[in-house]
Design an enzyme around this catalytic site. Sequence first.
Site, mmCIF file in Angstrom:
data_model
loop_
_atom_site.group_PDB
_atom_site.id
_atom_site.type_symbol
_atom_site.label_atom_id
_atom_site.label_comp_id
_atom_site.label_asym_id
_atom_site.label_seq_id
_atom_site.Cartn_x
_atom_site.Cartn_y
_atom_site.Cartn_z
ATOM 1 N N GLU A 233 -47.973 22.993 -35.723
ATOM 2 C CA GLU A 233 -47.338 21.677 -35.723
ATOM 3 C C GLU A 233 -47.967 20.818 -36.821
ATOM 4 O O GLU A 233 -49.172 20.848 -37.006
ATOM 5 C CB GLU A 233 -47.599 21.038 -34.353
ATOM 6 C CG GLU A 233 -47.195 19.597 -34.223
ATOM 7 C CD GLU A 233 -47.662 18.971 -32.929
ATOM 8 O OE1 GLU A 233 -47.123 19.321 -31.864
ATOM 9 O OE2 GLU A 233 -48.564 18.113 -32.981
ATOM 10 N N THR B 43 -43.834 16.572 -35.767
ATOM 11 C CA THR B 43 -43.937 15.556 -34.718
ATOM 12 C C THR B 43 -43.133 14.309 -35.093
ATOM 13 O O THR B 43 -42.782 14.104 -36.266
ATOM 14 C CB THR B 43 -45.404 15.139 -34.489
ATOM 15 O OG1 THR B 43 -45.937 14.651 -35.717
ATOM 16 C CG2 THR B 43 -46.229 16.300 -33.989
ATOM 17 N N ARG C 10 -40.141 12.855 -23.895
ATOM 18 C CA ARG C 10 -39.928 11.446 -23.556
ATOM 19 C C ARG C 10 -40.623 10.537 -24.554
ATOM 20 O O ARG C 10 -40.100 9.506 -24.950
ATOM 21 C CB ARG C 10 -40.468 11.174 -22.147
ATOM 22 C CG ARG C 10 -40.097 9.792 -21.646
ATOM 23 C CD ARG C 10 -40.942 9.383 -20.485
ATOM 24 N NE ARG C 10 -42.330 9.194 -20.899
ATOM 25 C CZ ARG C 10 -43.312 8.859 -20.077
ATOM 26 N NH1 ARG C 10 -43.062 8.709 -18.788
ATOM 27 N NH2 ARG C 10 -44.542 8.700 -20.532
ATOM 28 N N ALA D 14 -37.343 13.048 -20.373
ATOM 29 C CA ALA D 14 -36.939 14.116 -21.300
ATOM 30 C C ALA D 14 -35.735 14.885 -20.755
ATOM 31 O O ALA D 14 -34.874 15.328 -21.526
ATOM 32 C CB ALA D 14 -38.122 15.058 -21.556
ATOM 33 N N GLN E 106 -64.107 14.012 -31.209
ATOM 34 C CA GLN E 106 -62.989 14.602 -30.442
ATOM 35 C C GLN E 106 -63.409 14.991 -29.021
ATOM 36 O O GLN E 106 -62.572 15.136 -28.151
ATOM 37 C CB GLN E 106 -62.440 15.828 -31.181
ATOM 38 C CG GLN E 106 -61.659 15.448 -32.427
ATOM 39 C CD GLN E 106 -61.234 16.648 -33.245
ATOM 40 O OE1 GLN E 106 -61.645 17.778 -32.984
ATOM 41 N NE2 GLN E 106 -60.425 16.414 -34.255
ATOM 42 N N LYS F 2 -54.002 19.478 -41.015
ATOM 43 C CA LYS F 2 -55.171 19.977 -41.766
ATOM 44 C C LYS F 2 -55.233 21.487 -41.524
ATOM 45 O O LYS F 2 -55.406 21.937 -40.390
ATOM 46 C CB LYS F 2 -56.441 19.302 -41.286
ATOM 47 C CG LYS F 2 -56.456 17.804 -41.537
ATOM 48 C CD LYS F 2 -57.861 17.281 -41.728
ATOM 49 C CE LYS F 2 -57.930 15.888 -42.295
ATOM 50 N NZ LYS F 2 -56.850 14.979 -42.028
HETATM 51 P P1 FAD Z 1 -41.038 13.980 -19.181
HETATM 52 O O1 FAD Z 1 -40.714 15.406 -18.998
HETATM 53 O O2 FAD Z 1 -39.922 13.009 -19.137
HETATM 54 O O3 FAD Z 1 -42.130 13.587 -18.062
HETATM 55 C C1 FAD Z 1 -42.827 12.354 -18.135
HETATM 56 C C2 FAD Z 1 -43.412 12.031 -16.762
HETATM 57 O O4 FAD Z 1 -42.367 11.678 -15.846
HETATM 58 C C3 FAD Z 1 -44.152 13.198 -16.100
HETATM 59 O O5 FAD Z 1 -45.209 12.658 -15.340
HETATM 60 C C4 FAD Z 1 -43.094 13.818 -15.184
HETATM 61 O O6 FAD Z 1 -43.674 14.497 -14.089
HETATM 62 C C5 FAD Z 1 -42.315 12.580 -14.755
HETATM 63 N N1 FAD Z 1 -40.890 12.802 -14.510
HETATM 64 C C6 FAD Z 1 -40.059 13.601 -15.212
HETATM 65 N N2 FAD Z 1 -38.802 13.481 -14.735
HETATM 66 C C7 FAD Z 1 -38.851 12.582 -13.732
HETATM 67 C C8 FAD Z 1 -37.873 12.002 -12.849
HETATM 68 N N3 FAD Z 1 -36.590 12.378 -12.916
HETATM 69 N N4 FAD Z 1 -38.274 11.081 -11.936
HETATM 70 C C9 FAD Z 1 -39.588 10.709 -11.848
HETATM 71 N N5 FAD Z 1 -40.566 11.219 -12.647
HETATM 72 C C10 FAD Z 1 -40.187 12.137 -13.576
HETATM 73 N N6 FAD Z 1 -45.238 12.447 -28.276
HETATM 74 C C11 FAD Z 1 -44.733 11.817 -29.375
HETATM 75 O O7 FAD Z 1 -44.636 10.591 -29.381
HETATM 76 N N7 FAD Z 1 -44.321 12.530 -30.471
HETATM 77 C C12 FAD Z 1 -44.395 13.880 -30.522
HETATM 78 O O8 FAD Z 1 -44.010 14.483 -31.535
HETATM 79 C C13 FAD Z 1 -44.919 14.575 -29.394
HETATM 80 N N8 FAD Z 1 -45.005 15.929 -29.378
HETATM 81 C C14 FAD Z 1 -45.476 16.578 -28.264
HETATM 82 C C15 FAD Z 1 -45.494 17.971 -28.235
HETATM 83 C C16 FAD Z 1 -45.977 18.663 -27.120
HETATM 84 C C17 FAD Z 1 -45.979 20.167 -27.110
HETATM 85 C C18 FAD Z 1 -46.450 17.934 -25.996
HETATM 86 C C19 FAD Z 1 -46.994 18.650 -24.792
HETATM 87 C C20 FAD Z 1 -46.399 16.540 -26.005
HETATM 88 C C21 FAD Z 1 -45.915 15.845 -27.124
HETATM 89 N N9 FAD Z 1 -45.852 14.455 -27.166
HETATM 90 C C22 FAD Z 1 -45.339 13.804 -28.265
HETATM 91 C C23 FAD Z 1 -46.341 13.648 -26.034
HETATM 92 C C24 FAD Z 1 -45.252 13.339 -24.978
HETATM 93 O O9 FAD Z 1 -44.264 12.525 -25.553
HETATM 94 C C25 FAD Z 1 -45.953 12.649 -23.804
HETATM 95 O O10 FAD Z 1 -46.818 13.539 -23.160
HETATM 96 C C26 FAD Z 1 -45.056 11.920 -22.828
HETATM 97 O O11 FAD Z 1 -45.892 11.056 -22.033
HETATM 98 C C27 FAD Z 1 -44.294 12.809 -21.853
HETATM 99 O O12 FAD Z 1 -43.305 13.510 -22.475
HETATM 100 P P2 FAD Z 1 -42.450 14.624 -21.672
HETATM 101 O O13 FAD Z 1 -41.387 15.078 -22.553
HETATM 102 O O14 FAD Z 1 -43.365 15.621 -21.067
HETATM 103 O O15 FAD Z 1 -41.832 13.672 -20.510
#
Ligand code: FAD
Length: 317
Positions: free
Chosen positions: A18, A49, A124, A144, A246, A305
């Site tokens: 990434e 990202t 999300r 998401a 870190q 990096k």
């Molecule tokens: P979701 O799947 O929507 O979940 C968020 C929270 O809500 C979780 O606690 C889940 O249990 C809960 N939840 C889900 N659905 C529901 C529902 N229907 N009702 C109630 N609760 C619910 N962030 C960035 O800004 N840019 C990036 O490029 C980026 N890349 C990432 C890449 C990876 C591989 C990972 C693991 C994370 C990345 N993130 C990035 C961070 C991510 O955006 C955050 O971790 C964010 O807080 C959650 O995203 P999610 O898609 O897992 O959310």
Amino acid sequence: MKITEHIQNAKQTLFSFEILPPLKGQNMNEMMNSIEPLMEFNPPFIDVTYHREEYIYKKHPNGLLERVSTRKRPGTVGICAAIMNRFKVDAVPHLLCGGFNKEETENALIDLNFIGVDNVLVLRGDAIKSEGRFMPEDNGHAYASELLKQVVDMNNGHYLHEEVENNNSTNFCIGVAGYPEKHFESPSLRTDMKYLKEKVKAGADYIVTQMFFDNQKFFEFVDKCRANDIHVPIIPGLKPITTLNQITMLPSTFHIDMPDALLDELEKCKDNAAVREVGIQWAIQQSKELVAAGVPCLHYYTMSKAEATYRIAKALF
Ligand code: FAD
């Protein structure tokens, strides 16, 4: 090509990574230079990202504060096009709920489809720093899973305001995030798993995990997914530790634990060069164990990096 096809066609564990889009004002060279050395290990895809806006306050001569939106790393569409064009690999843009309403999401997806992007990682996003919790846009998505459904709709030819005929539907392969140590907002791993399953049932094709430093947590997470009827490929995300700060920054930012055995080694380090060596060796051991366990792909968070990831990949691929 779709990530799932890359995985199906692979005879061994794949290598991917990434990168972050360049900071505003930087040109592409630095980013391209950070990718170039890693091409030796034939990554079939590179994730890009997405970084949403933050708010800053500008003080005016009359003392009033003006709230202005600013973005440090704008855009991914052009970067994906440049990566695909230069390296002939798939670029996987991260697509966020945060900062987008549904129309803007649709337009972004149309652009990505137009330039030949086959995969998106739907997320999300986090809360804006000045806001305590995640706030969806008006007419945007709160989770998401909702964003994912919009992509699935477009794959089925259903755009927001009309049906598209003549095979103009998109055909994105859709990835989602998974958290071996649970998402920080989730009250329990079981609840988090319930929503992960919802994403998979809604059409997610694969999962990429948050970084972890203890493989046991990943193995247990995979077991729990399988027990919960989640059968899509699960790609482990790995980050080599490279600096002393870190040790505290990663757990507080990404809500993950560091194993005591790793901390014991890091505490012996006198400077960042020594930390880096420990971090690389730890990541190599983690990677070897994951390959032995048959993971489909090792996905590295390079933070743009290449050096540490290069050393790890050289030991593995
Ligand atoms: P979701 O799947 O929507 O979940 C968020 C929270 O809500 C979780 O606690 C889940 O249990 C809960 N939840 C889900 N659905 C529901 C529902 N229907 N009702 C109630 N609760 C619910 N962030 C960035 O800004 N840019 C990036 O490029 C980026 N890349 C990432 C890449 C990876 C591989 C990972 C693991 C994370 C990345 N993130 C990035 C961070 C991510 O955006 C955050 O971790 C964010 O807080 C959650 O995203 P999610 O898609 O897992 O959310």
